[in-house]
Design a protein around this motif. Sequence first.
Motif, mmCIF file in Angstrom:
data_model
loop_
_atom_site.group_PDB
_atom_site.id
_atom_site.type_symbol
_atom_site.label_atom_id
_atom_site.label_comp_id
_atom_site.label_asym_id
_atom_site.label_seq_id
_atom_site.Cartn_x
_atom_site.Cartn_y
_atom_site.Cartn_z
ATOM 1 N N ALA A 16 -6.834 14.449 -8.491
ATOM 2 C CA ALA A 16 -7.913 15.300 -7.976
ATOM 3 C C ALA A 16 -8.259 14.932 -6.538
ATOM 4 C CB ALA A 16 -9.155 15.175 -8.864
ATOM 5 N N GLU A 17 -8.170 13.651 -6.228
ATOM 6 C CA GLU A 17 -8.525 13.182 -4.891
ATOM 7 C C GLU A 17 -7.438 13.473 -3.860
ATOM 8 O OE1 GLU A 17 -9.068 8.903 -2.735
ATOM 9 O OE2 GLU A 17 -10.001 9.144 -4.697
ATOM 10 N N SER A 18 -6.162 13.203 -4.237
ATOM 11 C CA SER A 18 -5.128 13.283 -3.200
ATOM 12 C C SER A 18 -3.827 13.957 -3.620
ATOM 13 C CB SER A 18 -4.795 11.870 -2.710
ATOM 14 O OG SER A 18 -4.161 11.130 -3.743
ATOM 15 N N GLY A 19 -3.683 14.324 -4.898
ATOM 16 C CA GLY A 19 -2.426 14.915 -5.355
ATOM 17 C C GLY A 19 -1.338 13.891 -5.600
ATOM 18 N N PHE A 20 -1.704 12.608 -5.525
ATOM 19 C CA PHE A 20 -0.735 11.538 -5.739
ATOM 20 C C PHE A 20 -1.431 10.404 -6.477
ATOM 21 C CE2 PHE A 20 1.029 7.505 -3.859
ATOM 22 C CZ PHE A 20 2.169 7.491 -4.639
ATOM 23 N N SER A 21 -0.807 9.940 -7.561
ATOM 24 C CA SER A 21 -1.391 8.849 -8.329
ATOM 25 C C SER A 21 -0.479 7.644 -8.290
ATOM 26 C CB SER A 21 -1.623 9.264 -9.785
ATOM 27 O OG SER A 21 -2.107 8.164 -10.530
ATOM 28 N N ASP A 22 -0.988 6.568 -7.653
ATOM 29 C CA ASP A 22 -0.248 5.318 -7.659
ATOM 30 C C ASP A 22 -1.082 4.187 -8.239
ATOM 31 O OD1 ASP A 22 -2.023 5.121 -5.537
ATOM 32 O OD2 ASP A 22 -0.583 4.191 -4.179
ATOM 33 N N SER A 23 -2.217 4.526 -8.872
ATOM 34 C CA SER A 23 -3.070 3.495 -9.453
ATOM 35 C C SER A 23 -2.402 2.800 -10.632
ATOM 36 C CB SER A 23 -4.413 4.083 -9.888
ATOM 37 O OG SER A 23 -4.237 5.033 -10.920
ATOM 38 N N GLN A 24 -1.385 3.418 -11.216
ATOM 39 C CA GLN A 24 -0.657 2.837 -12.345
ATOM 40 C C GLN A 24 0.719 2.325 -11.905
ATOM 41 O OE1 GLN A 24 -2.235 3.407 -15.749
ATOM 42 N NE2 GLN A 24 -3.829 3.634 -14.218
ATOM 43 N N ALA A 25 0.939 2.236 -10.592
ATOM 44 C CA ALA A 25 2.270 1.929 -10.076
ATOM 45 C C ALA A 25 2.502 0.465 -9.766
ATOM 46 C CB ALA A 25 2.533 2.751 -8.810
ATOM 47 N N GLY A 26 1.486 -0.354 -9.866
ATOM 48 C CA GLY A 26 1.666 -1.747 -9.472
ATOM 49 C C GLY A 26 1.756 -1.845 -7.958
ATOM 50 N N ASP A 27 2.431 -2.871 -7.467
ATOM 51 C CA ASP A 27 2.516 -3.116 -6.023
ATOM 52 C C ASP A 27 3.897 -2.828 -5.464
ATOM 53 O OD1 ASP A 27 -0.116 -4.012 -6.052
ATOM 54 O OD2 ASP A 27 0.491 -6.060 -6.545
ATOM 55 N N ASP A 28 4.698 -2.034 -6.155
ATOM 56 C CA ASP A 28 6.085 -1.850 -5.755
ATOM 57 C C ASP A 28 6.303 -0.816 -4.651
ATOM 58 O OD1 ASP A 28 6.823 -3.747 -7.575
ATOM 59 O OD2 ASP A 28 7.335 -2.309 -9.137
ATOM 60 N N LEU A 29 5.310 0.001 -4.347
ATOM 61 C CA LEU A 29 5.499 1.054 -3.349
ATOM 62 C C LEU A 29 5.204 0.541 -1.945
ATOM 63 C CD1 LEU A 29 3.812 4.100 -5.116
ATOM 64 C CD2 LEU A 29 6.240 3.591 -4.952
ATOM 65 N N THR A 30 6.052 0.918 -1.017
ATOM 66 C CA THR A 30 5.828 0.554 0.383
ATOM 67 C C THR A 30 4.856 1.558 1.002
ATOM 68 O OG1 THR A 30 7.603 1.955 1.238
ATOM 69 C CG2 THR A 30 8.208 -0.298 0.530
ATOM 70 N N PRO A 31 4.248 1.210 2.121
ATOM 71 C CA PRO A 31 3.356 2.164 2.790
ATOM 72 C C PRO A 31 4.068 3.472 3.168
ATOM 73 C CG PRO A 31 2.948 -0.033 3.632
ATOM 74 C CD PRO A 31 4.158 -0.128 2.737
ATOM 75 N N SER A 32 5.348 3.395 3.543
ATOM 76 C CA SER A 32 6.061 4.626 3.888
ATOM 77 C C SER A 32 6.311 5.497 2.656
ATOM 78 C CB SER A 32 7.375 4.325 4.615
ATOM 79 O OG SER A 32 8.301 3.714 3.751
ATOM 80 N N GLU A 33 6.534 4.870 1.495
ATOM 81 C CA GLU A 33 6.686 5.646 0.257
ATOM 82 C C GLU A 33 5.373 6.336 -0.105
ATOM 83 O OE1 GLU A 33 10.190 3.315 -2.182
ATOM 84 O OE2 GLU A 33 8.151 2.503 -2.297
ATOM 85 N N VAL A 34 4.278 5.622 0.011
ATOM 86 C CA VAL A 34 2.961 6.218 -0.268
ATOM 87 C C VAL A 34 2.726 7.390 0.676
ATOM 88 C CG1 VAL A 34 0.472 5.824 -0.205
ATOM 89 C CG2 VAL A 34 1.978 4.107 -1.252
ATOM 90 N N SER A 35 3.029 7.223 1.946
ATOM 91 C CA SER A 35 2.870 8.300 2.922
ATOM 92 C C SER A 35 3.749 9.500 2.567
ATOM 93 C CB SER A 35 3.223 7.776 4.316
ATOM 94 O OG SER A 35 3.191 8.814 5.255
ATOM 95 N N GLY A 36 4.996 9.237 2.162
ATOM 96 C CA GLY A 36 5.899 10.313 1.770
ATOM 97 C C GLY A 36 5.386 11.094 0.575
ATOM 98 N N TYR A 37 4.815 10.399 -0.404
ATOM 99 C CA TYR A 37 4.252 11.083 -1.575
ATOM 100 C C TYR A 37 3.008 11.882 -1.208
ATOM 101 C CZ TYR A 37 7.476 8.957 -4.857
ATOM 102 O OH TYR A 37 8.596 8.604 -5.545
ATOM 103 N N ARG A 38 2.220 11.368 -0.303
ATOM 104 C CA ARG A 38 1.037 12.122 0.136
ATOM 105 C C ARG A 38 1.467 13.409 0.860
ATOM 106 N NH1 ARG A 38 -2.858 9.347 -1.845
ATOM 107 N NH2 ARG A 38 -3.107 7.124 -1.552
#
Length: 160
Positions: A16-38
Amino acid sequence: MDFENVDLQAVLDDIAESGFSDSQAGDDLTPSEVSGYRDLADKGIDVVILDSTSAEGTGLRNLAQTVKDSTGSDDSGGAQTVVVRAPHNTQVVSDDMSRFQIESNQGMLHGSTAPQDVVDFLADADASEPDFTAVVVAVIVGLLLTVAVSAAFATLSYRR
């Protein structure tokens, strides 16, 4: 609906906030991956990344459908496509793609968390169409055989 090892409310709040949920993803995502998903979320593709769940195929697809249903219909600005990625499987639900398009291409999403894989999946799925050539050929051959057999029986019946 209960999804083992998944905090559904946290996922729905993230979506609802951003269209991307990584709260259940642990710490495995890089900042560029998070940006790509956003960036994907800005294009109407909601993505949920899970680091662990025992849910497989149908369970993950049910989670994707639940997330999609929670966003509302396309008319209300909700996502048309939801991708749920877990370490062992990925499932997709979409208003824009057929099951054939999804299932023919979703294997490319397994085993990675790279947002580019989702972009590639969407491009390949968009280009996928069922191949009806064999069906069309079989129907034409069947019709020709039916006409030939009917003509042969008509000729034999006429001679008697």
